[in-house]
Scaffold this motif. Structure first.
Motif, PDB file in Angstrom:
ATOM      1  N   ARG A 186       0.679  -1.209   0.012  1.00 51.07           N
ATOM      2  CA  ARG A 186       0.050  -0.056  -0.008  1.00 51.07           C
ATOM      3  C   ARG A 186       0.995   1.249   0.118  1.00 51.07           C
ATOM      4  N   LEU A 187       1.948   1.332   0.805  1.00 47.69           N
ATOM      5  CA  LEU A 187       2.811   2.381   0.807  1.00 47.69           C
ATOM      6  C   LEU A 187       3.487   2.498  -0.335  1.00 47.69           C
ATOM      7  N   VAL A 188       3.929   1.521  -1.162  1.00 51.09           N
ATOM      8  CA  VAL A 188       4.687   1.573  -2.428  1.00 51.09           C
ATOM      9  C   VAL A 188       3.581   2.218  -3.380  1.00 51.09           C
ATOM     10  N   MET A 189       2.222   1.698  -3.597  1.00 54.44           N
ATOM     11  CA  MET A 189       1.224   2.275  -4.485  1.00 54.44           C
ATOM     12  C   MET A 189       1.138   3.731  -4.303  1.00 54.44           C
ATOM     13  N   ASP A 190       1.005   4.038  -2.984  1.00 57.23           N
ATOM     14  CA  ASP A 190       0.624   5.332  -2.565  1.00 57.23           C
ATOM     15  C   ASP A 190       1.947   6.254  -2.909  1.00 57.23           C
ATOM     16  N   ALA A 191       2.939   5.788  -2.925  1.00 60.82           N
ATOM     17  CA  ALA A 191       4.179   6.500  -3.161  1.00 60.82           C
ATOM     18  C   ALA A 191       4.371   6.856  -4.734  1.00 60.82           C
ATOM     19  N   ILE A 192       4.092   5.642  -5.328  1.00 55.76           N
ATOM     20  CA  ILE A 192       3.977   5.760  -6.933  1.00 55.76           C
ATOM     21  C   ILE A 192       2.695   6.856  -7.359  1.00 55.76           C
ATOM     22  N   ARG A 193       1.560   6.396  -6.816  1.00 60.15           N
ATOM     23  CA  ARG A 193       0.544   7.459  -7.185  1.00 60.15           C
ATOM     24  C   ARG A 193       0.848   8.800  -7.105  1.00 60.15           C
ATOM     25  N   ALA A 194       1.503   9.090  -5.798  1.00 54.82           N
ATOM     26  CA  ALA A 194       2.003  10.601  -5.253  1.00 54.82           C
ATOM     27  C   ALA A 194       2.475  11.362  -6.332  1.00 54.82           C
ATOM     28  N   VAL A 195       3.634  10.422  -6.770  1.00 54.99           N
ATOM     29  CA  VAL A 195       4.490  10.962  -7.696  1.00 54.99           C
ATOM     30  C   VAL A 195       3.917  11.238  -9.284  1.00 54.99           C
ATOM     31  N   GLN A 223       5.460  15.647  -2.134  1.00 53.19           N
ATOM     32  CA  GLN A 223       4.346  14.758  -1.746  1.00 53.19           C
ATOM     33  C   GLN A 223       4.642  14.208  -0.398  1.00 53.19           C
ATOM     34  N   VAL A 224       3.678  14.209   0.507  1.00 52.59           N
ATOM     35  CA  VAL A 224       3.642  13.638   1.741  1.00 52.59           C
ATOM     36  C   VAL A 224       3.046  12.290   1.875  1.00 52.59           C
ATOM     37  N   VAL A 225       3.695  11.115   1.893  1.00 49.77           N
ATOM     38  CA  VAL A 225       2.904   9.863   2.179  1.00 49.77           C
ATOM     39  C   VAL A 225       3.284   9.157   3.498  1.00 49.77           C
ATOM     40  N   THR A 226       2.706   8.183   3.746  1.00 44.97           N
ATOM     41  CA  THR A 226       3.019   7.648   5.085  1.00 44.97           C
ATOM     42  C   THR A 226       4.505   7.092   5.279  1.00 44.97           C
ATOM     43  N   GLY A 227       5.207   7.630   6.355  1.00 42.29           N
ATOM     44  CA  GLY A 227       6.417   7.145   6.593  1.00 42.29           C
ATOM     45  C   GLY A 227       7.570   8.038   5.745  1.00 42.29           C
ATOM     46  N   LEU A 281      -0.179  22.310  -2.323  1.00 39.19           N
ATOM     47  CA  LEU A 281       0.287  21.839  -1.014  1.00 39.19           C
ATOM     48  C   LEU A 281      -0.787  22.639  -0.087  1.00 39.19           C
ATOM     49  N   ARG A 282      -1.441  23.704  -0.547  1.00 42.62           N
ATOM     50  CA  ARG A 282      -2.306  24.237   0.458  1.00 42.62           C
ATOM     51  C   ARG A 282      -3.628  23.415   0.476  1.00 42.62           C
ATOM     52  N   ARG A 283      -4.167  22.941  -0.856  1.00 41.65           N
ATOM     53  CA  ARG A 283      -5.234  21.995  -1.016  1.00 41.65           C
ATOM     54  C   ARG A 283      -4.965  20.930  -0.141  1.00 41.65           C
ATOM     55  N   GLU A 284      -3.835  20.326  -0.269  1.00 43.03           N
ATOM     56  CA  GLU A 284      -3.493  19.004   0.724  1.00 43.03           C
ATOM     57  C   GLU A 284      -3.499  19.375   2.249  1.00 43.03           C
ATOM     58  N   GLU A 285      -3.029  20.699   2.346  1.00 42.15           N
ATOM     59  CA  GLU A 285      -3.208  21.022   3.754  1.00 42.15           C
ATOM     60  C   GLU A 285      -4.414  21.066   4.341  1.00 42.15           C
ATOM     61  N   SER A 286      -5.314  21.649   3.458  1.00 36.47           N
ATOM     62  CA  SER A 286      -6.852  22.045   4.061  1.00 36.47           C
ATOM     63  C   SER A 286      -7.442  20.501   4.135  1.00 36.47           C
ATOM     64  N   ARG A 287      -7.076  19.582   3.103  1.00 33.56           N
ATOM     65  CA  ARG A 287      -7.726  18.062   3.345  1.00 33.56           C
ATOM     66  C   ARG A 287      -7.241  17.748   4.565  1.00 33.56           C
ATOM     67  N   LEU A 288      -5.865  17.635   5.130  1.00 31.15           N
ATOM     68  CA  LEU A 288      -5.300  17.074   6.148  1.00 31.15           C
ATOM     69  C   LEU A 288      -6.026  17.733   7.320  1.00 31.15           C
ATOM     70  N   VAL A 297       3.446  18.797   5.240  1.00 34.64           N
ATOM     71  CA  VAL A 297       3.027  19.613   4.428  1.00 34.64           C
ATOM     72  C   VAL A 297       3.317  21.114   4.583  1.00 34.64           C
ATOM     73  N   GLN A 298       2.917  21.466   6.068  1.00 39.12           N
ATOM     74  CA  GLN A 298       3.022  22.841   6.534  1.00 39.12           C
ATOM     75  C   GLN A 298       4.390  23.375   6.623  1.00 39.12           C
ATOM     76  N   GLU A 299       5.606  22.503   6.901  1.00 35.12           N
ATOM     77  CA  GLU A 299       6.854  22.678   6.829  1.00 35.12           C
ATOM     78  C   GLU A 299       7.326  23.282   5.376  1.00 35.12           C
ATOM     79  N   ARG A 300       6.584  22.203   4.376  1.00 34.66           N
ATOM     80  CA  ARG A 300       7.253  22.433   3.015  1.00 34.66           C
ATOM     81  C   ARG A 300       6.552  23.903   2.594  1.00 34.66           C
ATOM     82  N   ILE A 301       5.326  24.101   3.150  1.00 33.33           N
ATOM     83  CA  ILE A 301       4.702  25.431   2.524  1.00 33.33           C
ATOM     84  C   ILE A 301       5.368  26.574   3.031  1.00 33.33           C
TER      85      ILE A 301
END
Length: 885
Positions: free
Chosen positions: A733-742, A803-807, A827-834, A876-880
């Motif tokens: 699941r992590l691998v696939m999440d990472a691939i999807r994120a990229v 992209q932030v993924v688990t781990g 990133l802001r969209r991602e922030e507000s979702r989180l 995400v916030q750090e990155r922003i």
RNA sequence: GCGGCUAUAGCUCAGAGGGAGAGCACCACCUUGACACGGUGGGGGUCAUAGGUUCAAUUCCUAUUAGCCGCACCA
């Protein structure tokens, strides 16, 4: 042509395959039951379609579900029997042949005479009778043709007579002079359920009936003035003060001046109409009962052909409809029509030809239902009969509890002739299993057999045991396969067929004819309308098969079914099914291309299974479990969805892609493992899919190396606990999440997939470093990265998409290409979702009741999620803030 | 009158007491060595309305509305 020969074809062509495969199966005897006497039996009987009919989508659905079941059971080690057959379908077939003779020769059946006509129907049956079975074959139905039956076969006819005679001798069949439903067009009696009640607007005519003594009049209200010539009384309610003084007086019928009495009966509703009701015992079932109570005459003014007779005087010869308006006109002119009121009432129509049914007084045969229904109901109560879905139990019970006697005689020529003889000399009636030539009472030879035949459903009611050679209780098939295991049919014939099989089965075999009844819905058109010939909105299943193949039709029907509910037919669903089959075909081509002809699978134990291998084997196991469970519960739609998702998403979209690394790499051992896993997953998947799409799966099976003689007789896969691997699942699941994120970053920031990127996976911990390292080749390939760094901690690259993924936090530095504003927006969209997620869970965890009362596992899971979201949010916030500097 | 079913994304429909799903359609991108009948990414829903049960309801219960079906009655 085999799969290997048209290996290059990227599109599966069912036309080249289906018929050939079916013939092979049939020739090799795979459909025949009894090949494995040591196995437990599983049997179903096919609802017999009309012998001269054409397959419609309802049959296609019904057959598909049965075939799925029978193939599933066969794969599961049962001695599976599916009895096919056809029904003589009295009225339908007779009408069809009559029409054909009328059109070609201009003759009616009466011109030919009974014997010659029946012979012509048999000719027709022989000529066209196998059209329907050819169509059933085209669907792929794996029924046992060596046991095919027809309701008018000798054996089944003998069963009909046996049943008739036994019921007659028990007093459960009788001949009675009663009001029945008569179709003037079909010229036959109908049973109650062959009448369709439709709400229609009609007229309530208020008519003056003068008292004979000249002291006044009564005004009756009727919807059927044309029956007034058969009136024998006028009834009022005994408590109706308006009319008390009239009871016992005579009134004079308008138009004919016949005198009839005014009687009192509490059947009359004081509130309705004028509270004054004309009584016509021969033309209305309620009036009939009133007439019986008051010993009234039963005059008939309408004959079997729906025309008025001599009683109607000048109106003689008119049809019911003509007579109605003529009578109303005459009454109006005579001043006897007080007024006409428009009302809505339900009118019975012949379910076959839609003609308005005439309540008609005649001599007919009936089955007394009470004693038959009771044991059937008791059996249902004891749970000997299960309905899928369950809600039909109530409908079934309610019907049986209120069922009235069943009119079984039909004034037709095509069917089982009633085995009753009348003696012209002594007048006695004799019922016999064998044809009589001499009266058993007076030995006269002057015998006439009853002219009528039995309701078609009388013989189909015996189907589950008459097809298994009952009444020979010693017959091997009856002994082994009765009672049958399940019955599958549409809910529309629950009363016509299922109920009758149940009470006949109980009465004559002492058992329920099946323990499970699976009821499916109707196949409607794309607008949700019922398909019908008259509307012309029907879809011919053979046309679908010609264009897309039987597998596609089957898969579409089975996938869009949910228990007991109707479904709509649409061509895009068929296309979807076809596309799925094509997907399976191409996945198989891929596997085939990557296996040598002498391929031998490796033993899994001790092999180096990669995380992706372990994951797909786990998912396979889960899928086997799910499909098995759903099929055990006759949940065909859910089983299909489980297979669809596994095959398309997990196997094709992910595993096959992963496997390419091993297959095209230079590590021979890895390659061998991947080949084995591909082979294993595909062969198992083919077994799971086979009941739904038997042709394409068999075709692929035959082409694959290291498979057995035939898929149809293979063994159903078992979920293998040893291959369950939750760790592999969470890692993947992590691998696939990472691939999807990229991929997401690439798409959003418009970095073409063909352009290699460098990537930096900044992990939270050494554990994650290890995990991502173990799948780095997958990530590198599917993210198209030519420069992949995996490390714990470290600084974020300055200009990069994130992209932030688990781990881990994944950075894609693309200096010069990245639009900082676009990246910030993302990133802001991602922030507000989180933030939303975190708030939602915070609220939940702050609820003392939740923490105290919810199961621990649920609370723990929420905490875990909270943690994960918080870590991601911080990253995400750090990155922003980095980007904002 | 009695009973049942249905109401979830633009369409067709799954679903389950604890993070709204699929197919089709739509938008963007992709001639990647199984598949364009394909691949990747994405947009889109107050889960009919109102109450209730529950720590928690789109899911269970009740009522309402709308649509459909069955049965019974109908002068």
């Amino acid at each position: 042509m085999t799969a290997r020969e048209h290996e290059l074809s990227t599109v599966y062509d069912p036309r080249a395959v289906e018929q050939r495969i079916y013939e092979t199966w049939e020739q090799r005897g795979y459909f025949r039951a009894g090949r494995h006497p040591e196995r437990p039996p599983f049997s179903i009987v096919m609802p017999p379609p009309n012998v001269t009919g054409v397959l419609h989508l309802g049959h296609a659905l019904d057959n598909t579900l049965q075939d799925i079941t029978i193939r599933y059971k066969r794969l599961n080690g049962f001695d599976a029997l599916w009895v096919p057959g056809t029904d003589h379908a009295g009225i339908a077939t007779q009408a069809r042949v009559e029409r054909s003779i009328q059109e070609s020769e201009g003759k009616s059946r009466h011109d030919l005479g009974r014997e010659a006509f029946v012979e012509r129907v048999w000719d027709w049956k022989h000529q066209y009778g196998d059209a329907i079975t050819r169509q059933i074959r085209a669907l792929g139905s794996s029924c046992d043709w060596s046991r095919e039956r027809f309701t008018m076969d000798e054996g089944l006819s003998a069963a009909v007579r046996e049943v008739f005679v036994r019921l007659y001798e028990k007093g459960l069949i009788y001949r009675g002079h009663r009001i029945i439903n008569w179709c003037p067009r079909c010229a036959t009696a109908l049973s109650d359920i062959e009448v369709e009640h439709k709400e229609q607007t009609g007229h309530l005519y208020h008519i003056r009936y003068p008292l004979s003594d000249g002291s006044g009049e009564v005004i009756i209200a009727t919807t059927r003035p044309e029956t007034m010539f058969a009136d024998v009384a006028v009834a009022v309610h005994p408590d109706d003060e308006r009319y008390t003084q009239m009871i016992g007086k005579m009134v004079r019928l308008p138009l004919t001046n016949r005198e009839i009495p005014v009687i009192a009966d509490d059947y009359v509703d004081i509130e309705y109409g004028t509270g004054c009701l004309k009584i016509t015992p021969a033309h209305d079932p309620n009036d009939f009962e009133v007439g019986e109570r008051h010993h009234l005459e039963q005059l008939q003014c309408i004959d079997a052909d729906g025309r008025l007779n001599v009683l109607a005087g000048e109106f003689q010869g008119l049809t019911r409809e003509q007579a109605r308006s003529a009578v109303v006109d005459a009454l109006e002119q005579g001043g006897q029509l007080v007024r006409t009121e428009e009302i809505s009432h339900s009118v019975g129509h012949c379910s076959r030809c839609d003609t308005v049914v005439e309540p008609f007084l005649s001599d007919q045969w009936f089955v007394r239902m009470e004693d038959l229904a009771r044991p059937a109901l008791a059996g249902v109560e004891r749970g000997e009969l299960q309905f899928v879905p369950q809600r039909f139990t109530k409908v079934f019970v309610h019907w049986l509890e209120n069922v009235r006697d069943w009119c079984i005689s039909r004034q037709l020529w095509w069917g089982h002739r009633i085995p009753a003889w009348y003696c012209d000399d002594c007048g006695e009636l004799s019922v016999s299993k064998t044809d009589l030539t001499e009266c058993p009472h007076c030995h006269s030879k002057q015998l006439r057999q009853d002219e009528d035949v039995l309701d078609t459903w009388f013989s189909s009611a015996l189907w589950p045991f008459s097809t298994l050679d009952w009444p020979n209780l010693e017959a091997p098939d009856f002994q082994r396969y009765y009672p049958t295991s399940a019955l599958m049919t549409g809910y529309d014939i629950l009363f016509f067929w299922v109920a009758r099989m149940v009470f006949m089965g109980r009465e004559f075999t002492g058992k329920m004819p099946f323990s499970t009844v699976v009821l499916h819905g109707l196949v409607r058109d794309a607008q949700g309308q019922k398909m019908s010939k008259s509307k012309g909105n029907g879809v011919d299943p053979m046309e679908v098969i010609d264009q897309y193949g039987a597998d596609a039709l089957r898969f579409m029907l089975a996938t869009s079914t949910s228990p007991g509910n109707d479904q709509r037919f649409t061509w895009d669903k068929i296309e979807g099914a076809r596309n799925f089959i094509n997907k399976i075909w191409n996945a198989s081509r891929f596997v085939l291309m990557n296996l040598d002809a002498d391929f031998e699978p490796l033993d899994f134990t001790g092999r180096q299974l990669d995380v992706a291998d372990r994951w797909i084997l786990h998912r396979l196991s889960e899928t086997v479990d799910a499909v098995t469970h759903h099929l055990d519960h006759y949940d065909f739609g859910e089983a299909a969805r489980a297979m669809y998702d596994f095959a398309w998403d997990d196997f094709c979209d992910w595993y096959i892609e992963f496997s390419k690394l091993a297959l095209y790499g230079d590590d021979g051992a890895r390659k061998a493992v991947a080949q084995t896993v591909l082979h294993r997953v595909l062969t198992s998947l083919l077994k799971l899919l086979h009941p739904y799409i038997p042709f394409v799966t068999e075709e692929i099976w035959q082409a694959l190396p290291n498979t057995s003689e035939a898929l149809i007789i293979e063994v159903w896969p078992k979920a293998d606990d040893a291959l369950c691997d939750d760790q592999a699942v969470s890692q993947m699941r992590l691998v696939m999440d990472a691939i999807r994120a990229v991929r997401n970053v690439r798409a959003e920031l418009q970095v073409p997939p063909s352009k290699p990127v460098s990537m930096y996976i900044r992990c939270e911990s050494a554990d994650y470093v290890q995990l991502f390292e173990s799948v780095r080749h997958y990530i590198a390939r599917f993210c198209n990265s030519d420069d992949l760094t995996i490390a714990a901690g470290g600084d974020a690259p300055e200009k990069s998409a994130t992209q932030v993924v688990t781990g881990a936090v994944i950075h894609i530095p693309q200096a010069g290409l990245i639009d900082v504003e676009a990246e910030l927006a993302r990133l802001r969209r991602e922030e507000s979702r989180l933030v939303g997620e975190v708030e939602r869970i915070e609220k939940k965890l702050a609820n003392a009741g939740f923490v105290a009362k919810a199961p621990e596992a649920v609370v723990a899971k929420e905490r875990e999620k909270m943690e994960d979201y918080q870590v991601k949010l911080r990253a995400v916030q750090e990155r922003i803030s980095d980007l904002q500097q």
